[in-house]
Write a protein that holds these residues in place. Structure first.
Motif, PDB file in Angstrom:
ATOM      1  N   ASN A  92     -17.980  49.272 -16.988  1.00 43.74           N
ATOM      2  CA  ASN A  92     -17.200  50.343 -16.352  1.00 43.74           C
ATOM      3  C   ASN A  92     -15.714  50.170 -16.688  1.00 43.74           C
ATOM      4  O   ASN A  92     -15.322  49.249 -17.421  1.00 43.74           O
ATOM      5  CB  ASN A  92     -17.444  50.325 -14.837  1.00 43.74           C
ATOM      6  N   ASN A 108     -15.389  52.950  -7.519  1.00 38.11           N
ATOM      7  CA  ASN A 108     -15.609  52.647  -6.096  1.00 38.11           C
ATOM      8  C   ASN A 108     -15.190  53.823  -5.220  1.00 38.11           C
ATOM      9  O   ASN A 108     -15.903  54.205  -4.291  1.00 38.11           O
ATOM     10  CB  ASN A 108     -14.801  51.411  -5.692  1.00 38.11           C
ATOM     11  N   PRO A 125      -8.031  41.451  -7.080  1.00 39.47           N
ATOM     12  CA  PRO A 125      -7.670  40.022  -7.014  1.00 39.47           C
ATOM     13  C   PRO A 125      -6.199  39.699  -7.126  1.00 39.47           C
ATOM     14  O   PRO A 125      -5.791  38.579  -6.821  1.00 39.47           O
ATOM     15  CB  PRO A 125      -8.431  39.431  -8.208  1.00 39.47           C
ATOM     16  N   ALA A 183      -7.765  50.229  -6.648  1.00 40.11           N
ATOM     17  CA  ALA A 183      -7.305  50.640  -7.977  1.00 40.11           C
ATOM     18  C   ALA A 183      -7.479  49.477  -8.944  1.00 40.11           C
ATOM     19  O   ALA A 183      -8.039  48.434  -8.606  1.00 40.11           O
ATOM     20  CB  ALA A 183      -5.839  51.093  -7.910  1.00 40.11           C
ATOM     21  N   ALA A 213     -19.917  47.554  -3.824  1.00 44.40           N
ATOM     22  CA  ALA A 213     -18.538  47.475  -3.315  1.00 44.40           C
ATOM     23  C   ALA A 213     -18.236  48.562  -2.285  1.00 44.40           C
ATOM     24  O   ALA A 213     -17.545  48.309  -1.290  1.00 44.40           O
ATOM     25  CB  ALA A 213     -17.551  47.576  -4.484  1.00 44.40           C
ATOM     26  N   VAL A 239      -6.085  53.818  -2.693  1.00 43.88           N
ATOM     27  CA  VAL A 239      -5.308  53.766  -3.939  1.00 43.88           C
ATOM     28  C   VAL A 239      -6.324  53.498  -5.047  1.00 43.88           C
ATOM     29  O   VAL A 239      -7.049  52.511  -4.990  1.00 43.88           O
ATOM     30  CB  VAL A 239      -4.250  52.651  -3.909  1.00 43.88           C
ATOM     31  N   ARG A 286      -5.547  56.937 -19.168  1.00 42.11           N
ATOM     32  CA  ARG A 286      -5.921  57.540 -17.882  1.00 42.11           C
ATOM     33  C   ARG A 286      -4.715  58.112 -17.146  1.00 42.11           C
ATOM     34  O   ARG A 286      -4.838  58.911 -16.251  1.00 42.11           O
ATOM     35  CB  ARG A 286      -6.565  56.495 -16.961  1.00 42.11           C
ATOM     36  N   GLY A 311     -11.475  56.227  -8.912  1.00 43.54           N
ATOM     37  CA  GLY A 311     -12.229  55.202  -9.630  1.00 43.54           C
ATOM     38  C   GLY A 311     -13.696  55.193  -9.250  1.00 43.54           C
ATOM     39  O   GLY A 311     -14.160  55.995  -8.434  1.00 43.54           O
ATOM     40  N   ASP A 329      -9.725  41.086  -3.086  1.00 41.82           N
ATOM     41  CA  ASP A 329     -10.845  41.213  -4.011  1.00 41.82           C
ATOM     42  C   ASP A 329     -12.213  41.283  -3.327  1.00 41.82           C
ATOM     43  O   ASP A 329     -12.727  40.297  -2.804  1.00 41.82           O
ATOM     44  CB  ASP A 329     -10.842  40.043  -5.021  1.00 41.82           C
ATOM     45  N   PHE A 330     -12.775  42.477  -3.305  1.00 45.20           N
ATOM     46  CA  PHE A 330     -14.087  42.669  -2.675  1.00 45.20           C
ATOM     47  C   PHE A 330     -15.063  41.598  -3.171  1.00 45.20           C
ATOM     48  O   PHE A 330     -15.109  41.304  -4.372  1.00 45.20           O
ATOM     49  CB  PHE A 330     -14.688  44.039  -3.041  1.00 45.20           C
ATOM     50  N   SER A 364     -20.444  49.422  -8.088  1.00 45.20           N
ATOM     51  CA  SER A 364     -19.826  50.300  -7.077  1.00 45.20           C
ATOM     52  C   SER A 364     -20.729  50.508  -5.879  1.00 45.20           C
ATOM     53  O   SER A 364     -20.259  50.737  -4.768  1.00 45.20           O
ATOM     54  CB  SER A 364     -19.449  51.643  -7.713  1.00 45.20           C
ATOM     55  N   ILE A 391      -3.723  57.417 -10.666  1.00 47.87           N
ATOM     56  CA  ILE A 391      -2.868  57.748 -11.821  1.00 47.87           C
ATOM     57  C   ILE A 391      -3.584  58.716 -12.764  1.00 47.87           C
ATOM     58  O   ILE A 391      -3.007  59.178 -13.743  1.00 47.87           O
ATOM     59  CB  ILE A 391      -2.444  56.480 -12.608  1.00 47.87           C
ATOM     60  N   ASN A 392      -4.853  58.990 -12.429  1.00 46.60           N
ATOM     61  CA  ASN A 392      -5.605  59.970 -13.215  1.00 46.60           C
ATOM     62  C   ASN A 392      -5.891  61.183 -12.342  1.00 46.60           C
ATOM     63  O   ASN A 392      -6.289  61.041 -11.183  1.00 46.60           O
ATOM     64  CB  ASN A 392      -6.919  59.345 -13.711  1.00 46.60           C
ATOM     65  N   PRO A 421       2.921  47.935  -8.496  1.00 39.97           N
ATOM     66  CA  PRO A 421       2.471  49.104  -7.724  1.00 39.97           C
ATOM     67  C   PRO A 421       1.748  48.712  -6.442  1.00 39.97           C
ATOM     68  O   PRO A 421       1.992  49.301  -5.385  1.00 39.97           O
ATOM     69  CB  PRO A 421       1.528  49.815  -8.703  1.00 39.97           C
ATOM     70  N   PHE A 468       2.798  49.808  -2.669  1.00 39.21           N
ATOM     71  CA  PHE A 468       1.921  50.498  -1.725  1.00 39.21           C
ATOM     72  C   PHE A 468       1.816  49.712  -0.413  1.00 39.21           C
ATOM     73  O   PHE A 468       1.801  50.300   0.677  1.00 39.21           O
ATOM     74  CB  PHE A 468       0.526  50.690  -2.334  1.00 39.21           C
ATOM     75  N   ASP A 497     -13.371  49.209 -14.837  1.00 39.17           N
ATOM     76  CA  ASP A 497     -12.882  47.924 -14.302  1.00 39.17           C
ATOM     77  C   ASP A 497     -13.068  46.856 -15.372  1.00 39.17           C
ATOM     78  O   ASP A 497     -12.154  46.085 -15.679  1.00 39.17           O
ATOM     79  CB  ASP A 497     -13.668  47.601 -13.045  1.00 39.17           C
TER      80      ASP A 497
END
Ligand SMILES: NC(=O)c1ccc[n+]([C@@H]2O[C@H](COP(=O)([O-])OP(=O)(O)OC[C@H]3O[C@@H](n4cnc5c(N)ncnc54)[C@H](O)[C@@H]3O)[C@@H](O)[C@H]2O)c1
Ligand SMILES: O=P([O-])([O-])O[C@@H]1[C@@H](O)[C@H](O)[C@@H](O)[C@H](O)[C@@H]1O
Length: 568
Positions: A341, A72, A284, A232, A427, A66, A193, A70, A307-308, A424, A144-145, A264, A268, A343
């Motif tokens: 970025n 990542n 997060p 996402a 991550a 999801v 976006r 992006g 959260d990575f 990225s 969503i983009n 969202p 998911f 994010d």
């Protein structure tokens, strides 16, 4: 030291067929007995016999991201293609070859034991048990983009230009599915976006479309298993509302009623769980509201988050572990970072920043609470987290930290760090570890004298905490943030499932009076070593091995279960 590409563990505690590996493991614990408010305790050694069973057939794995478009998602996609096709590229500093550095599974090693010469023997972590090879992972997902993955990769500005150029033909046909967009959950600056969104606001329809997407992806890509992973945009926290998202039933009813407070990411998660697909949250926000956790338990589906843990926070979980366990008292931790970025753009909004501030701030709690010599019950270091959006630096996040500590006899120690984290590139390999290990844990069951046969691990897959800032844990169990404890947990569970002992670093054999290593009693565990020292140096030199006929074999072992392991 010696490096081997593969090994097998023999012993009376190990039973292997072509399909299954079963291992008996005596788990030693201490049960601490103490009176309430007493400071005296008695620790009683408790042994519980576990039998672990691993299905050796690795699933054909589909991963649906999801936020696929992006930074990542596009970076991981390009990296997997580059590695699978061995696409190298030119840079001003010379040619570069693809690798999987930063993946603990694919690029770190474990100590298997010592050979007869007393040399430590190491093997890749991914050789402990059969795991999905990154080359075999099938990627898909939503955004969503609508940008295709080639455009998304170029937009991310993460890879060198020449690599981007070489990847474009392999990525331009990849396009994210339209997704759920509820503006209230992410920064308003993300609205521009959102050109690839599911129509309407009927959350039941959205849920059913996502579920159908998962089913069709599994069918069309001919995969055995799907894992859904959220990479996402960071959402604001969802309010936990009794009657809305506090139980599985209420959550499902709230979705049917299109309740606004259903995010969202939670939608998911529910869709994945209902489709039997493990769900991992790389951001997060509190996706896993109580009703979602209860649904995962009911359906027996793994969930993990949040959260990575990729750069600044990962480093912090090492620094605080070092300081506190050295008996040094951190009194202030000031963490500042800026990034440019998308994010970072989203995090420039207060509600989304708050989600991140929470996950970045709690990472020291376990270590501080473990030491009441340094900290009183209510005492905690000053801990500040600052994130600023600076478009110029793009994905190359800057992290600046100041660690101030009290040391011996009233002294003060201050450590200042500057950490440029290519966000990225730090991550993406964590996403790989999360899905490879999740697929493996789906194939492991255990039994003890108190279970009714073999059982899966707890549906909250807290083994994955190493990759996450704010590990979700089973209710009532402690959160571990110290990085090397988290890594030891993963390594040791894989070790005991493979038949190896826990790695406790005790190394008694090196601390007792010298024993003539040549006379070591033959253990009942034979290690198969199939690479000599020369290859070991060559392996480390360029990550590949020249075998007897001069051809080069990949350093990534493609051993499959049932392959006859070479014997020395
Ligand atoms: N080092 C890191 O990059 C790092 C570390 C920890 C956590 N994270 C988290 O990972 C997430 C992704 O980071 P990124 O740098 O790739 O961000 P990004 O903004 O580049 O990518 C997020 C993508 O999600 C899409 N999106 C937003 N809402 C969506 C929805 N409802 N459904 C589908 N797609 C949606 C956006 O269009 C965008 O393409 C962020 O939440 C970030 O906080 C990143
Ligand atoms: O580097 P780290 O602390 O692990 O995590 C990062 C934060 O420092 C950064 O502010 C944020 O934008 C990234 O999404 C990521 O969360």
């Amino acid at each position: 030291m010696v490096f081997v590409k593969s090994f097998a563990v023999n012993g009376s505690h190990v039973r292997r067929t072509d399909q299954v590996l079963e291992v008996d493991f005596p788990y030693m614990q201490t049960s601490v007995e103490m009176e309430p408010k007493s400071t005296e305790a008695v620790a009683v050694l408790v042994k519980q016999m576990y039998t672990f069973r691993t299905q050796l057939k690795v699933a054909r794995l589909g991963v649906m991201l999801v936020g696929w478009g992006g930074n990542n998602g596009s970076t991981l996609t390009g990296a997997l293609i580059s590695n699978k096709r061995q696409i190298s590229w030119n840079t001003a500093k010379g040619p570069r070859a693809p690798n999987l550095f930063g993946s603990v599974v694919m690029s770190s090693t474990v100590r298997v034991g010592a050979n007869s010469a007393g040399e430590d023997v190491f093997a890749p972590m991914h050789e402990l048990l059969p795991m999905v090879h990154p080359d075999e992972i099938v990627l898909g997902g939503w955004d969503i983009n609508r940008a295709n993955l080639a455009h998304a990769m170029q937009r991310a500005k993460v890879f060198d230009y020449d690599l981007q150029r070489r990847l474009i033909p392999h990525m331009e046909s990849l396009a994210p599915l339209p997704s759920v967009y509820y503006p209230d959950f992410i920064a308003s600056n993300q609205e521009q976006r959102a050109d690839n969104v599911l129509p309407g606001d009927n959350k039941t329809e959205h849920l059913n479309i996502i579920r159908q997407n998962i089913r069709e992806f599994k069918r069309d890509k001919n995969v055995d298993q799907v894992i859904v992973l959220w990479t996402a945009t960071t959402e604001r926290f969802s309010e936990v509302v009794p009657g809305i998202n506090d139980t599985a039933e209420n959550l499902l009813d709230a979705i049917n009623a299109s309740e606004e407070e259903i995010s969202p990411s939670t939608l998911f998660a529910v869709a994945s769980i209902l489709e039997g697909a493990p769900y991992i949250n790389g951001s997060p926000q509190n996706t896993f509201v109580p009703g979602c956790i209860q649904l995962a338990e009911r359906k027996g589906v793994f969930i993990a988050g949040d959260d990575f843990k990729s750069g600044q926070t990962k480093f912090k979980s090492v620094m605080i572990d070092f300081l506190v366990n050295a008996g040094i008292k951190p009194t202030a931790i000031v963490s500042y970072n800026h990034l440019g970025n998308n994010d970072g753009h989203n995090l420039s909004a207060p509600s989304q920043f708050r989600s991140k501030e929470i996950s970045k701030s709690n990472v020291v709690d376990d270590m501080v609470k473990s030491n009441r010599i340094l900290f009183r019950d209510d005492e905690h270091p000053d801990h500040i987290v600052v994130i600023k959006y600076v478009p110029t630096v793009a994905d190359s996040k800057r992290a600046m930290d100041e660690y101030t500590s009290e040391i011996f006899m009233g002294g003060t120690n201050t450590v200042i760090t500057h950490n440029t984290c290519e966000d990225s590139l730090l991550a993406a390999p964590l996403i790989l570890d999360l899905v490879i290990l999740c697929e493996l844990f789906c194939r492991i069951t255990y039994k003890t004298s108190s279970t009714d046969g073999f059982m899966p691990f707890h549906h909250v897959l807290s083994f994955l905490g190493y990759m996450l800032k704010a590990p979700l844990v089973p209710s009532g169990t402690p959160v571990v943030n110290a990085l090397f404890k988290q890594r030891a947990c993963i390594e040791n569970v894989l070790r005991v499932c493979s038949g190896l002992p826990v790695e406790d670093d005790l190394r008694l054999e090196h601390h007792v009076h010298s024993v003539d290593m040549r006379n070591r009693s033959e253990s009942n565990c034979n290690i198969v070593k199939n690479v000599c020292r020369r290859d070991h140096e060559e392996f480390y030199a360029n990550g590949s091995l020249a075998n007897g006929n001069g051809s080069v074999t990949s350093s990534r072992s493609r051993t499959r279960p049932g392959d006859s392991k070479p014997k020395v």
